[in-house]
Write a protein that holds these residues in place. Structure first.
Motif, short mmCIF file in Angstrom:
data_model
loop_
_atom_site.label_atom_id
_atom_site.label_comp_id
_atom_site.label_asym_id
_atom_site.label_seq_id
_atom_site.Cartn_x
_atom_site.Cartn_y
_atom_site.Cartn_z
N ASP A 79 26.19 50.11 45.01
CA ASP A 79 25.77 50.90 43.84
C ASP A 79 26.87 51.81 43.35
OD1 ASP A 79 23.34 49.86 43.22
OD2 ASP A 79 22.14 51.44 44.15
N GLY A 80 28.11 51.29 43.34
CA GLY A 80 29.24 52.05 42.83
C GLY A 80 29.86 53.03 43.80
N VAL A 81 29.33 53.14 45.02
CA VAL A 81 29.87 54.04 46.03
C VAL A 81 30.62 53.24 47.07
CG1 VAL A 81 29.32 55.78 47.77
CG2 VAL A 81 27.97 55.65 45.67
N ALA A 82 31.91 53.56 47.28
CA ALA A 82 32.72 52.84 48.26
C ALA A 82 32.19 53.08 49.67
CB ALA A 82 34.18 53.26 48.15
N VAL A 83 31.91 52.02 50.41
CA VAL A 83 31.36 52.14 51.75
C VAL A 83 32.22 51.46 52.80
CG1 VAL A 83 28.98 52.37 50.95
CG2 VAL A 83 29.91 50.09 51.41
N GLY A 84 33.23 50.69 52.39
CA GLY A 84 34.06 50.00 53.38
C GLY A 84 35.11 49.13 52.71
N ALA A 85 35.68 48.24 53.52
CA ALA A 85 36.72 47.33 53.03
C ALA A 85 36.43 45.93 53.54
CB ALA A 85 38.11 47.79 53.47
N ALA A 86 36.86 44.92 52.80
CA ALA A 86 36.60 43.53 53.17
C ALA A 86 37.76 42.66 52.70
CB ALA A 86 35.29 43.05 52.56
N VAL A 87 37.92 41.51 53.37
CA VAL A 87 38.95 40.54 52.98
C VAL A 87 38.25 39.30 52.44
CG1 VAL A 87 40.68 41.39 54.58
CG2 VAL A 87 39.07 39.66 55.34
N PRO A 88 38.79 38.69 51.36
CA PRO A 88 38.14 37.53 50.76
C PRO A 88 38.32 36.29 51.64
CG PRO A 88 40.20 38.00 49.64
CD PRO A 88 39.99 39.10 50.64
N GLY A 89 37.40 35.34 51.48
CA GLY A 89 37.46 34.08 52.22
C GLY A 89 36.38 33.15 51.72
N SER A 90 35.94 32.25 52.58
CA SER A 90 34.91 31.29 52.20
C SER A 90 33.99 31.05 53.39
CB SER A 90 35.53 29.96 51.73
OG SER A 90 36.28 29.37 52.78
#
Length: 288
Positions: A265-276
């Protein structure tokens, strides 16, 4: 901290927590707004009253700092017990009386005790102002504030023993071109029981109230939340945005070794790396 030392009176240590001081400030800010409304409607001009400070001092220090003469309205706060005083400088009082009588209310006013007629005129105004304390305290406790008497000589006002701690609220008054300071003095022993409710622990819910609280918490867990994974934003000038054409390429400038931002909801909560994941695009959370 700004490094500026503050005076501390060990004879009158503060008896209030930060939360209690904030509650007192909110009460006095409400009182200031109501005071400005009373002055504006009574005098038919734009009046202003603003809280400048709330402090704890001894009654002796408060009394010695007051200008003499002053308008001193002795107030009763039922059912809390104990008397306080609402003080206005005499030049402000004389300006108010002058306006009530049709005068211009200039800032050049005499500083003297009031005549019987002047006291009668100002009493009704002060009573209206003091009654607004009932509304101001309503968020903390039911209090009925009334004016018991009007005095003008500070030395004859024996409100409390000299070393009794008092809560002093200072207000800046602006009536036309006249700017001055009014004060409200209430014994610590009077307001302490009202503020003690802020220290009390919240009552534990039982029965139907506890069941309703649990049900609300469970339902909150089921509320859908939009989660997004995004690259770092880029900045363009207005000219560059207006010149955009179909087929243009915008470099994202996002480092390849930097994770994407995971937001809820527009609030940064973490980080992620793209994949499949199989045939679907996916991301793997790396930090929260």
């Amino acid at each position: 901290m700004n490094g500026t030392p503050a005076l501390y009176d060990f004879r009158s240590p503060s008896r209030f927590s930060r939360e209690q001081v904030r509650a007192l400030q909110m009460v006095n800010e409400t009182f200031a707004r109501q005071m400005a409304t009373v002055l504006s409607t009574t005098l038919r001009i734009v009046g202003h009253a603003g809280l400048t400070s709330v402090e704890q001092v001894t009654y002796d220090d408060y009394a010695r700092a007051l200008p003499n003469p002053s308008l001193l309205a002795v107030c009763e706060f039922a059912p809390m017990g104990g008397d306080g005083v609402f003080q206005m400088p005499m030049e402000v009082v004389m300006s108010v009386i002058d306006r009530l009588l049709g005068g211009p209310g200039t800032d050049e006013q005499p500083s003297r005790a009031l005549s019987d007629i002047e006291a009668g005129l100002i009493r009704s105004v002060v009573q209206r102002i003091v009654r607004e304390l009932t509304y101001a305290f309503d968020a903390l406790a039911p209090v009925k504030a009334t004016v018991q008497s009007l005095e003008s000589d500070v030395q004859l006002l024996q409100l409390a023993p000299p070393q009794d701690p008092m809560v002093i609220s200072n207000f800046e008054l602006r009536i036309g071109d006249l700017v001055s300071t009014a004060t409200l003095c209430i014994p610590v022993s009077t307001v302490a029981p009202v503020l003690d409710v802020l220290k009390a622990k919240p009552q534990e819910l039982t029965g139907p109230q506890a069941a309703a609280a649990r049900a609300l918490k469970d339902r909150m867990q089921e509320v859908p939340v939009t989660v997004t994974v995004a690259f770092e934003p880029i900045q363009l000038t207005s000219h560059e945005v207006l010149d955009l054409q179909v087929g243009d390429v915008l470099p994202l400038r996002h480092p390849t070794n930097q994770p994407l931002t995971l937001s809820a909801d527009g609030v940064a909560v973490g980080a992620a790396v793209p994949g499949s994941h199989g045939s679907r695009l996916a991301c793997q959370i790396v930090t929260l």
